[in-house]
Design an enzyme around this catalytic site. Structure first.
Site, PDB file in Angstrom:
ATOM      1  N   ASP A  13       0.423  -1.507   0.231  1.00  0.00           N
ATOM      2  CA  ASP A  13       0.178  -0.421  -0.084  1.00  0.00           C
ATOM      3  C   ASP A  13       0.637   1.555  -0.141  1.00  0.00           C
ATOM      4  O   ASP A  13       0.644   2.397   0.927  1.00  0.00           O
ATOM      5  CB  ASP A  13      -1.495   0.024   0.914  1.00  0.00           C
ATOM      6  CG  ASP A  13      -1.919  -1.528   0.717  1.00  0.00           C
ATOM      7  OD1 ASP A  13      -2.200  -1.292  -0.015  1.00  0.00           O
ATOM      8  OD2 ASP A  13      -2.475  -1.797   2.228  1.00  0.00           O
ATOM      9  N   LYS A  16       1.564   2.349  -5.157  1.00  0.00           N
ATOM     10  CA  LYS A  16       2.134   1.638  -6.625  1.00  0.00           C
ATOM     11  C   LYS A  16       1.297   2.193  -7.927  1.00  0.00           C
ATOM     12  O   LYS A  16       2.229   2.553  -8.487  1.00  0.00           O
ATOM     13  CB  LYS A  16       2.574  -0.183  -6.376  1.00  0.00           C
ATOM     14  CG  LYS A  16       2.978  -0.443  -5.101  1.00  0.00           C
ATOM     15  CD  LYS A  16       3.697  -1.127  -4.857  1.00  0.00           C
ATOM     16  CE  LYS A  16       2.492  -2.569  -4.742  1.00  0.00           C
ATOM     17  NZ  LYS A  16       2.344  -1.848  -2.884  1.00  0.00           N
ATOM     18  N   GLY A  40      -4.779  -3.989  -3.335  1.00  0.00           N
ATOM     19  CA  GLY A  40      -5.689  -3.615  -4.219  1.00  0.00           C
ATOM     20  C   GLY A  40      -4.762  -1.577  -4.258  1.00  0.00           C
ATOM     21  O   GLY A  40      -3.980  -1.365  -3.596  1.00  0.00           O
ATOM     22  N   HIS A  41      -5.200  -1.449  -5.728  1.00  0.00           N
ATOM     23  CA  HIS A  41      -4.242  -0.697  -6.685  1.00  0.00           C
ATOM     24  C   HIS A  41      -4.500   1.020  -6.332  1.00  0.00           C
ATOM     25  O   HIS A  41      -5.207   0.302  -7.350  1.00  0.00           O
ATOM     26  CB  HIS A  41      -2.757  -0.579  -7.316  1.00  0.00           C
ATOM     27  CG  HIS A  41      -1.813  -1.363  -6.954  1.00  0.00           C
ATOM     28  ND1 HIS A  41      -1.130  -2.703  -7.945  1.00  0.00           N
ATOM     29  CD2 HIS A  41      -1.805  -2.310  -5.971  1.00  0.00           C
ATOM     30  CE1 HIS A  41      -0.259  -3.191  -7.531  1.00  0.00           C
ATOM     31  NE2 HIS A  41      -0.758  -3.614  -5.768  1.00  0.00           N
ATOM     32  N   GLN A 221       1.767  -6.133  -3.053  1.00  0.00           N
ATOM     33  CA  GLN A 221       1.884  -6.274  -1.998  1.00  0.00           C
ATOM     34  C   GLN A 221       3.097  -5.521  -2.124  1.00  0.00           C
ATOM     35  O   GLN A 221       3.968  -4.151  -2.667  1.00  0.00           O
ATOM     36  CB  GLN A 221       2.626  -7.793  -1.892  1.00  0.00           C
ATOM     37  CG  GLN A 221       0.947  -8.262  -1.366  1.00  0.00           C
ATOM     38  CD  GLN A 221       0.732  -8.912  -3.197  1.00  0.00           C
ATOM     39  OE1 GLN A 221       1.394  -9.245  -3.623  1.00  0.00           O
ATOM     40  NE2 GLN A 221      -0.470  -8.622  -3.372  1.00  0.00           N
TER      41      GLN A 221
HETATM   42  P1  GDP Z   1      -1.344  -0.246  -3.559  1.00  0.00           P
HETATM   43  O1  GDP Z   1      -1.514  -0.906  -3.152  1.00  0.00           O
HETATM   44  O2  GDP Z   1       0.568   0.784  -3.022  1.00  0.00           O
HETATM   45  O3  GDP Z   1      -1.487   0.895  -5.115  1.00  0.00           O
HETATM   46  O4  GDP Z   1      -1.419   1.256  -2.337  1.00  0.00           O
HETATM   47  P2  GDP Z   1      -3.506   1.539  -2.417  1.00  0.00           P
HETATM   48  O5  GDP Z   1      -3.615   2.094  -3.522  1.00  0.00           O
HETATM   49  O6  GDP Z   1      -3.867   0.187  -1.839  1.00  0.00           O
HETATM   50  O7  GDP Z   1      -2.510   2.791  -1.096  1.00  0.00           O
HETATM   51  C1  GDP Z   1      -2.308   3.989  -1.568  1.00  0.00           C
HETATM   52  C2  GDP Z   1      -3.665   4.858  -0.788  1.00  0.00           C
HETATM   53  O8  GDP Z   1      -3.022   6.489  -1.110  1.00  0.00           O
HETATM   54  C3  GDP Z   1      -4.361   5.398  -1.714  1.00  0.00           C
HETATM   55  O9  GDP Z   1      -6.401   5.253  -1.693  1.00  0.00           O
HETATM   56  C4  GDP Z   1      -4.017   6.081  -2.623  1.00  0.00           C
HETATM   57  O10 GDP Z   1      -5.344   6.897  -3.198  1.00  0.00           O
HETATM   58  C5  GDP Z   1      -3.370   7.254  -1.637  1.00  0.00           C
HETATM   59  N1  GDP Z   1      -1.905   8.201  -2.252  1.00  0.00           N
HETATM   60  C6  GDP Z   1      -1.502   7.581  -3.086  1.00  0.00           C
HETATM   61  N2  GDP Z   1      -0.659   8.323  -3.341  1.00  0.00           N
HETATM   62  C7  GDP Z   1      -0.677   9.919  -1.562  1.00  0.00           C
HETATM   63  C8  GDP Z   1      -0.022  10.471  -2.178  1.00  0.00           C
HETATM   64  O11 GDP Z   1       1.460  11.017  -2.473  1.00  0.00           O
HETATM   65  N3  GDP Z   1      -0.658  11.231  -0.634  1.00  0.00           N
HETATM   66  C9  GDP Z   1      -1.771  11.153  -0.172  1.00  0.00           C
HETATM   67  N4  GDP Z   1      -2.308  11.584   0.936  1.00  0.00           N
HETATM   68  N5  GDP Z   1      -2.290   9.948  -0.621  1.00  0.00           N
HETATM   69  C10 GDP Z   1      -1.714   9.071  -1.280  1.00  0.00           C
HETATM   70  P1  IMO Z   2      -0.837  -3.823  -2.332  1.00  0.00           P
HETATM   71  O1  IMO Z   2      -0.396  -4.574  -3.869  1.00  0.00           O
HETATM   72  C1  IMO Z   2      -0.874  -4.361   2.088  1.00  0.00           C
HETATM   73  C2  IMO Z   2      -1.182  -8.596   3.260  1.00  0.00           C
HETATM   74  C3  IMO Z   2      -2.158  -9.072   4.311  1.00  0.00           C
HETATM   75  C4  IMO Z   2      -2.125 -10.175   5.238  1.00  0.00           C
HETATM   76  C5  IMO Z   2      -0.925 -10.648   4.076  1.00  0.00           C
HETATM   77  C6  IMO Z   2      -0.751 -12.345   3.546  1.00  0.00           C
HETATM   78  O2  IMO Z   2      -1.998  -3.386  -2.636  1.00  0.00           O
HETATM   79  O3  IMO Z   2      -0.116  -3.281  -1.590  1.00  0.00           O
HETATM   80  P2  IMO Z   2      -2.248 -12.630   1.761  1.00  0.00           P
HETATM   81  O4  IMO Z   2      -4.264 -12.167   1.301  1.00  0.00           O
HETATM   82  O5  IMO Z   2      -1.538 -12.520   0.797  1.00  0.00           O
HETATM   83  O6  IMO Z   2      -2.137 -14.458   1.773  1.00  0.00           O
HETATM   84  O7  IMO Z   2      -2.206 -11.725   3.822  1.00  0.00           O
HETATM   85  O8  IMO Z   2      -0.240 -10.112   3.727  1.00  0.00           O
HETATM   86  N1  IMO Z   2      -1.036  -8.063   2.220  1.00  0.00           N
HETATM   87  C7  IMO Z   2      -1.030  -6.495   2.038  1.00  0.00           C
HETATM   88  N2  IMO Z   2      -1.147  -6.026   3.119  1.00  0.00           N
HETATM   89  N3  IMO Z   2      -0.588  -3.793   0.843  1.00  0.00           N
HETATM   90  C8  IMO Z   2      -1.225  -5.663  -0.438  1.00  0.00           C
HETATM   91  O9  IMO Z   2      -0.977  -5.382  -1.646  1.00  0.00           O
HETATM   92  C9  IMO Z   2      -1.096  -6.927   0.390  1.00  0.00           C
HETATM   93  N4  IMO Z   2      -1.588  -8.021  -0.349  1.00  0.00           N
HETATM   94  C10 IMO Z   2      -1.545  -8.896   1.237  1.00  0.00           C
HETATM   95  O10 IMO Z   2      -2.888  -8.189   5.027  1.00  0.00           O
HETATM   96  O11 IMO Z   2      -0.778  -9.408   5.952  1.00  0.00           O
HETATM   97 MG    MG Z   3      -2.790  -1.557  -2.339  1.00  0.00          MG
END
Ligand code: GDP
Ligand code: IMO
Ligand code: MG
Length: 423
Positions: A13, A16, A40-41, A221
């Site tokens: 998270d 990416k 979840g991107h 991840q």
């Molecule tokens: P990913 O899994 O690495 O793609 O990241 P996620 O989407 O799960 O989580 C990142 C969260 O932070 C999302 O809700 C994005 O919209 C938000 N986000 C990304 N970059 C920034 C930033 O620079 N500032 C803030 N405040 N939010 C951001």
């Molecule tokens: P993105 O790509 C954050 C964590 C789960 C759990 C562990 C194992 O959005 O960054 P799984 O379902 O993969 O067997 O769970 O990994 N986990 C993540 N945490 N971002 C993710 O993906 C994750 N995908 C799995 O919370 O601790």
């Molecule tokens: Mg994510």
């Protein structure tokens, strides 16, 4: 041509999805190499917000080729829902999304097994996303898996055999479940999947490279969740590190070019497992609230803490990171001071590496830095950066030994500032 890789350096998270979307105009191809719908991107642009789980984050920028590689595990039901939502929003996928025939299928019983194994672990549970990731990779490695390519052949018998095997395990665990609805949407997903380009994506990608196309590999991840190098057993079941791009796409190691390592200006973790810099106080709550730190897949509250440079250095080493990207520093905009963990204290000794037996006795050693106390979310160039923020960047670069080439100041595509662009 070389391929560039973008991957998370913390516990996932990091942002990416946002950065892949920002970088996509420079590439012809975006390819996912591991993980599945546990990811979840999130992408935000032009007032729209999308969360992608299995589809690469290059899908929104023009006519780029997007590839779901062999290292990915795919749930046809979730894939159908994700793809249909994008198509309904006017994004045509069928022409530009290629799916590896060698990607493994997440079956309904894999999801049930995920829940059953977690229940059996009780207090020790990993806190998985419940998407069947572990059981699917387990079947892959034990040579019992079903692959996307199987749906084009005599699929029914293979499915029935695998299901029977899973049901025996579920019985032995005394786990109650109902497959009816899950199976129905799953088989609808299988039919839907047949409309896509199901390919040997290793040939596809190498052919594209041969004719000079530029490829960006998108990790899911983060490094600290890698099955080999993460905080085992509180990890996911795939290799999230750079080497995973080679095995998950069929790209030779000598093809790897830039490795973009992405990190938050602080740290989060969702699910169980060690997290040395976790905050249990008001500051942690403040980061959580300001950063909207709730899982994009499960909605779970993410654990929050200060940046951990010990873990980051480890991740940079394992991945051979050549460029760093810092996200979400805007979340710290109102802080008077900021802490950064530069070492751990373990058994009365100070260590500067991520130890094998990381546990609650490992305590972070912090340095305190001045905050910038400025709203940076509307800034358009690094010339506007406050002095304290520049000092923070310099401190991180000195500690980590790699340039921070992108700073993200908000969730929107437009809130992104590039540095060192003159090179
Ligand atoms: P990913 O899994 O690495 O793609 O990241 P996620 O989407 O799960 O989580 C990142 C969260 O932070 C999302 O809700 C994005 O919209 C938000 N986000 C990304 N970059 C920034 C930033 O620079 N500032 C803030 N405040 N939010 C951001
Ligand atoms: P993105 O790509 C954050 C964590 C789960 C759990 C562990 C194992 O959005 O960054 P799984 O379902 O993969 O067997 O769970 O990994 N986990 C993540 N945490 N971002 C993710 O993906 C994750 N995908 C799995 O919370 O601790
Ligand atoms: Mg994510």
């Amino acid at each position: 041509m070389k391929v560039d890789v973008l991957l998370g350096l913390q516990w996932g998270d990091e942002g990416k999805g946002k950065v892949v979307d920002v970088l996509t105009p420079r590439y012809d191809v975006v390819a996912r190499f591991q993980g599945g719908p546990n990811a979840g991107h999130t992408l935000e642009f032009e007032g729209q917000k999308y969360v992608l789980r299995s589809i690469p984050s290059g899908i929104f920028q023009g006519d780029k080729v997007n590839i779901i590689g062999n290292g990915v595990v795919l749930d046809p039901a979730l894939f159908k829902a994700e793809a249909e939502a994008l198509e309904a929003a006017g994004h045509n996928l069928k022409e530009r999304l290629f799916i590896s025939k060698k990607a493994h299928l997440i079956m309904p019983t894999h999801r049930i097994l995920d829940a059953a194994y977690e229940a059996a672990k009780g207090e020790e549970k990993v806190g998985t996303t419940g998407k069947g990731i572990g059981p699917t990779y387990t079947d892959k490695v034990s040579r019992n898996g079903l692959r996307v390519g199987d749906i084009l052949g005599h699929f029914g018998e293979k499915y029935a055999q695998a299901k029977k095997r899973h049901e025996q395990t579920l019985q032995s665990l005394n786990f109650e479940y109902d497959l009816t609805e899950l199976e129905q949407t799953w088989f609808e997903g299988i039919e839907y999947l047949k409309n896509f380009n199901l390919v040997d994506s290793e040939h596809e990608i190498n052919n594209l490279l041969y004719v000079g196309k530029k490829v960006l590999c998108e990790g899911a991840q983060g490094t600290m969740l890698d099955v080999d190098f993460g905080s085992y057993p509180f990890v996911t079941s795939s290799n999230t590190v750079c080497a995973g791009a080679c095995t998950g796409l069929g790209i030779a190691p000598n093809r790897i070019g830039e490795v973009y390592g992405i990190f938050k200006a602080y740290c989060t973790r969702v699910g169980a497992g060690p997290f040395p810099t976790e905050l249990f106080d008001k500051v942690g709550d403040q980061i959580c609230t300001l950063g909207h730190e709730f899982g994009s897949v499960t909605g779970r509250k993410r654990r929050c803490g200060w940046i951990d440079l010990v873990a980051l250095k480890y991740s940079i080493m394992i991945n051979g990171v050549t460029k760093l990207i810092m996200m979400k520093s805007d979340v710290l905009d109102s802080f008077a001071t900021i802490n950064a963990c530069i070492a751990y204290e373990m058994d009365g000794k100070e260590i500067d590496y991520f130890p094998y037996d990381i546990n609650d006795s490992v305590k972070p050693v912090y340095v305190e830095l001045a905050g910038w106390e400025t709203d940076m979310t509307k800034m358009k160039s690094e010339d506007e950066f406050p002095e304290e923020f520049n000092s923070y960047l310099t401190f991180l670069e000195e500690q980590l030994g790699v340039d921070i080439v992108i700073v993200s100041l908000g969730p929107d595509r437009a809130q992104t500032i590039e540095r060192y662009t003159e090179e």
